[in-house]
Design a protein around this motif. Structure first.
Motif, mmCIF file in Angstrom:
data_model
loop_
_atom_site.group_PDB
_atom_site.id
_atom_site.type_symbol
_atom_site.label_atom_id
_atom_site.label_comp_id
_atom_site.label_asym_id
_atom_site.label_seq_id
_atom_site.Cartn_x
_atom_site.Cartn_y
_atom_site.Cartn_z
ATOM 1 N N LYS A 1 0.872 -1.173 0.000
ATOM 2 C CA LYS A 1 0.000 0.000 0.000
ATOM 3 C C LYS A 1 0.909 1.223 0.000
ATOM 4 N N TYR A 2 0.641 2.170 -0.911
ATOM 5 C CA TYR A 2 1.462 3.372 -0.980
ATOM 6 C C TYR A 2 0.696 4.526 -0.362
ATOM 7 N N SER A 3 1.380 5.287 0.449
ATOM 8 C CA SER A 3 0.720 6.455 1.033
ATOM 9 C C SER A 3 1.713 7.606 1.098
ATOM 10 N N ALA A 4 1.197 8.828 0.978
ATOM 11 C CA ALA A 4 2.059 10.014 1.002
ATOM 12 C C ALA A 4 2.136 10.570 2.416
ATOM 13 N N ILE A 5 3.361 10.929 2.796
ATOM 14 C CA ILE A 5 3.555 11.543 4.111
ATOM 15 C C ILE A 5 3.927 13.005 3.915
ATOM 16 N N ASN A 6 3.435 13.858 4.771
ATOM 17 C CA ASN A 6 3.703 15.310 4.741
ATOM 18 C C ASN A 6 3.299 15.939 3.403
ATOM 19 N N LYS A 7 2.196 15.509 2.863
ATOM 20 C CA LYS A 7 1.767 16.047 1.583
ATOM 21 C C LYS A 7 1.017 17.361 1.807
ATOM 22 N N THR A 8 1.438 18.410 1.112
ATOM 23 C CA THR A 8 0.748 19.712 1.204
ATOM 24 C C THR A 8 0.416 20.189 -0.188
ATOM 25 N N SER A 9 -0.208 21.383 -0.256
ATOM 26 C CA SER A 9 -0.585 21.916 -1.573
ATOM 27 C C SER A 9 0.638 22.290 -2.387
ATOM 28 N N THR A 10 1.743 22.608 -1.714
ATOM 29 C CA THR A 10 2.948 23.047 -2.446
ATOM 30 C C THR A 10 3.910 21.894 -2.717
ATOM 31 N N SER A 11 4.045 20.945 -1.750
ATOM 32 C CA SER A 11 5.029 19.869 -1.949
ATOM 33 C C SER A 11 4.331 18.511 -2.047
ATOM 34 N N PRO A 12 4.890 17.629 -2.862
ATOM 35 C CA PRO A 12 4.246 16.308 -3.015
ATOM 36 C C PRO A 12 4.448 15.383 -1.816
ATOM 37 N N GLY A 13 5.389 15.708 -0.928
ATOM 38 C CA GLY A 13 5.642 14.875 0.248
ATOM 39 C C GLY A 13 6.472 13.652 -0.085
ATOM 40 N N GLN A 14 6.481 12.686 0.836
ATOM 41 C CA GLN A 14 7.275 11.467 0.619
ATOM 42 C C GLN A 14 6.340 10.280 0.476
ATOM 43 N N MET A 15 6.723 9.362 -0.383
ATOM 44 C CA MET A 15 5.904 8.158 -0.559
ATOM 45 C C MET A 15 6.345 7.100 0.445
ATOM 46 N N ASN A 16 5.369 6.423 1.037
ATOM 47 C CA ASN A 16 5.653 5.353 1.997
ATOM 48 C C ASN A 16 5.085 4.048 1.469
ATOM 49 N N LYS A 17 5.915 3.002 1.493
ATOM 50 C CA LYS A 17 5.483 1.711 0.963
ATOM 51 C C LYS A 17 5.350 0.727 2.118
ATOM 52 N N GLU A 18 4.200 0.079 2.209
ATOM 53 C CA GLU A 18 3.947 -0.807 3.343
ATOM 54 C C GLU A 18 3.351 -2.123 2.843
ATOM 55 N N GLU A 19 3.954 -3.230 3.257
ATOM 56 C CA GLU A 19 3.423 -4.540 2.831
ATOM 57 C C GLU A 19 2.173 -4.867 3.620
ATOM 58 N N LYS A 20 1.167 -5.364 2.920
ATOM 59 C CA LYS A 20 -0.100 -5.702 3.575
ATOM 60 C C LYS A 20 -0.194 -7.225 3.734
ATOM 61 N N PRO A 21 -0.888 -7.679 4.763
ATOM 62 C CA PRO A 21 -0.937 -9.123 5.011
ATOM 63 C C PRO A 21 -1.788 -9.884 3.995
ATOM 64 N N LEU A 22 -1.420 -11.146 3.808
ATOM 65 C CA LEU A 22 -2.195 -12.044 2.937
ATOM 66 C C LEU A 22 -2.576 -13.282 3.734
ATOM 67 N N LEU A 23 -3.784 -13.794 3.485
ATOM 68 C CA LEU A 23 -4.216 -14.992 4.194
ATOM 69 C C LEU A 23 -3.500 -16.222 3.659
ATOM 70 N N VAL A 24 -3.018 -17.040 4.566
ATOM 71 C CA VAL A 24 -2.266 -18.235 4.177
ATOM 72 C C VAL A 24 -3.180 -19.264 3.532
ATOM 73 N N THR A 25 -4.442 -19.288 3.997
ATOM 74 C CA THR A 25 -5.349 -20.360 3.568
ATOM 75 C C THR A 25 -5.846 -20.200 2.139
ATOM 76 N N SER A 26 -6.083 -18.939 1.719
ATOM 77 C CA SER A 26 -6.729 -18.791 0.414
ATOM 78 C C SER A 26 -6.031 -17.817 -0.529
#
Lengths: 298, 246
Positions: A172-197
């Motif tokens: 999941k990608y999310s922006a940190i410190n994003k304002t109208s003037t600066s694009p901020g920093q992108m944060n990448k985070e792994e999301k969980p997956l179910l083992v069974t399916s």
């Protein structure tokens, strides 16, 4: 403007007949805020849920020594409630009943933050897994989501939620410190997956997903076998040596206080017809000829 | 021990003499303390059996470890490994572990006082786990000896009533005096009286309702699980609830 405010205060609070000075003035009083009331209400609401007796039984990876389980239980109990002594009832406990497991391990601060008394979590209904098949370091294929069909290596596993995390995938990608003037920093985070399916192990012979079974070899070792082709899928070396406390016995370096292996395996026990105390007495030269007293079992 | 005391006692006398001398000297000139205090240290060494002698600083961790984030150490002693050791070794090991636990407790207290995180708190559980294992090995050996030398019939337990009249299964324990002499036992298990029956019936009703509630809760959980995962069979669900996975 200011005069009107002063006039309002005088009229509303000081010279009012319904709200007298005594009802709101805290001068020379012990309780100045409503914190006490809040605390009382909180305790009342906790007591309605009935006091906790035991924390849910946990499922952990390979149990080699049970000390770590005890450590986690203690950490969970410490952060979820308080124990106190009551004269007739004995030790009582007030606090959260169920621990909400997530991607953070229970002894970390991040996990404790999500389990404060004020946070509410719905109960999760997990699919019961008979035999666990997916471990750290395995190559898997993702079956759902935008990364469907991609293959990756498993980063970490959370058995309490039937979760696994694949390195660099299902993010999941999310922006940190994003304002109208600066694009901020992108944060990448792994999301969980179910083992069974949502994830399937990959057969090493043709790099395609397969269902897996546990079988025994002729030497008596338990191995994972691909149900489609019958090829053995070995467990990775990182998962093999790692115990439930995340210490790998193969890469562990002996510290100063540790017992050496040759000393550990040395057999000094010689069978003797004495109790432990008698044996110690003999070694220290203490004489004790008193006859053994009679005991009663009830 | 007695012989050791004989050897030590004259030395002790010297030590006392020295210490009084130190006090007098300390009043006069304090730079002489170091020279006279040396024989004192020799005397106190005779009481110790361990190799490291750091005095009261043994209650603390070694200085190079202070303020570190993580302190590595090995796993606890397993019960199979302890079974190989003689009782003398176990006796020594007990005091090593005890000293380590004392050290950990002081260090934890010190870290809390300084408002800092205690590094690797799982060390405490490691030490405690090995101490429990050690006690278990000693218990095993003593039981084996008692079975051979002093065979006794040990009843497993029986159903008794406690002070409130509630029935429960009490495990039998070894006691020094018979039942009718044991004051605490008699206080905790007085004879049953008729007036307790009224409250007991209410208590048993409450317990019955609690059981019924628990059964209902389980059924509800089972239905939800079946709803969410329709491919699960009855046997799967039975196994899940028997092992308390959910």
């Amino acid at each position: 403007m200011l005069l009107s405010l002063v006039e309002y205060m005088r009229r509303q609070w000081i010279e009012n007949e319904t709200f007298t000075m005594k009802s709101w003035c805290v001068y020379q009083r012990t309780t100045r805020t409503n914190n006490d009331v809040e605390d009382f209400l909180r305790l009342c609401s906790l007591k309605c849920h009935i006091v906790v007796s035991e924390i849910d039984i946990m499922r952990l990876t390979q149990i080699t020594c049970s000390y770590f389980k005890k450590y986690i239980e203690r950490e969970i109990k410490k952060s979820t409630g308080v124990e106190f002594w009551k004269p007739i009832q004995g030790w009582r406990r007030v606090g959260r009943k169920r621990w909400h497991y997530n991607e953070h391990r229970p002894w970390t601060d991040a996990a404790k933050d999500t389990n404060t008394i004020f946070r509410q979590h719905n109960k999760e209904y997990l699919e019961p897994v008979k035999e666990w098949k997916i471990f750290k370091g395995d190559r898997v294929e993702i079956l759902t989501g935008k990364d469907r069909g991609k293959q990756g290596i498993i980063n970490s596993v959370v058995m309490e939620r039937n979760w696994c995390f694949v390195e660099g995938l299902n993010c999941k990608y999310s922006a940190i410190n994003k304002t109208s003037t600066s694009p901020g920093q992108m944060n990448k985070e792994e999301k969980p997956l179910l083992v069974t399916s949502e994830v399937s192990l990959v057969d090493p012979s043709d790099n395609k997903p397969t269902p897996v079974e546990w079988r025994y070899t002729e030497e008596g070792d338990k191995v994972r076998v691909s149900a489609r082709t019958g090829r053995v899928i070995p467990i990775s070396k990182t998962a093999e040596g790692e115990a439930e406390d995340y210490v790998n016995a193969k890469t562990y370096q002996v510290q100063e206080k540790d017992t050496r292996e040759d000393e550990l395996k040395k057999v000094t026990f010689k069978p003797k017809l004495t109790t432990f105390e008698q044996d110690i007495f003999e070694k220290m030269g203490i004489k004790d000829d008193r006859p053994r007293a009679k005991t009663y079992w009830y | 021990m007695a012989t050791a005391m004989k050897i030590i006692s004259p030395l002790m006398r010297n030590a006392i003499a020295f210490s009084s001398k130190v006090c007098i000297l300390a009043k006069q000139t304090h730079f002489k303390i170091n020279i006279v205090a040396n024989p004192l240290r020799v005397v106190t060494c005779a009481f110790h059996t361990s190799t490291s002698q750091r005095g009261l600083m043994e209650f603390f961790e070694e200085k190079n470890m202070w303020g570190e984030d993580k302190i590595k150490c090995g796993r606890p002693w397993r019960i199979d490994e302890l079974r190989l050791k003689s009782s003398e070794d176990l006796h020594k090991l007990w005091y090593v572990l005890l000293k380590e636990r004392n050290m950990l407790m002081t260090m934890e207290h010190e870290y809390v006082r300084e408002c800092e995180l205690f590094p690797s708190p799982e060390r405490m559980e490691k030490v405690e786990h090995s101490m429990e294992n050690l006690l278990e090995v000693i218990k095993e050996r003593d039981e084996a000896y008692n079975m051979l030398e002093h065979p006794q019939t040990k009843p497993e337990g029986r159903v008794v009533r406690n002070a409130l009249g509630i029935k429960y299964f009490r495990k039998c324990r070894e006691q020094a005096v018979p039942m009718h002499v044991n004051k605490t036992y008699r206080l905790l298990h007085p004879p049953y009286e008729k007036w307790k029956g009224k409250y007991l019936s209410l208590y048993y009703e409450k317990r019955r309702l609690e059981k019924r509630k628990a059964a209902k809760r389980e059924l509800r959980n089972r239905r939800k699980l079946q709803e969410k995962y329709p491919h699960l069979t009855e046997d799967d669900l039975d196994a899940a609830f028997d092992n308390k996975i959910q």
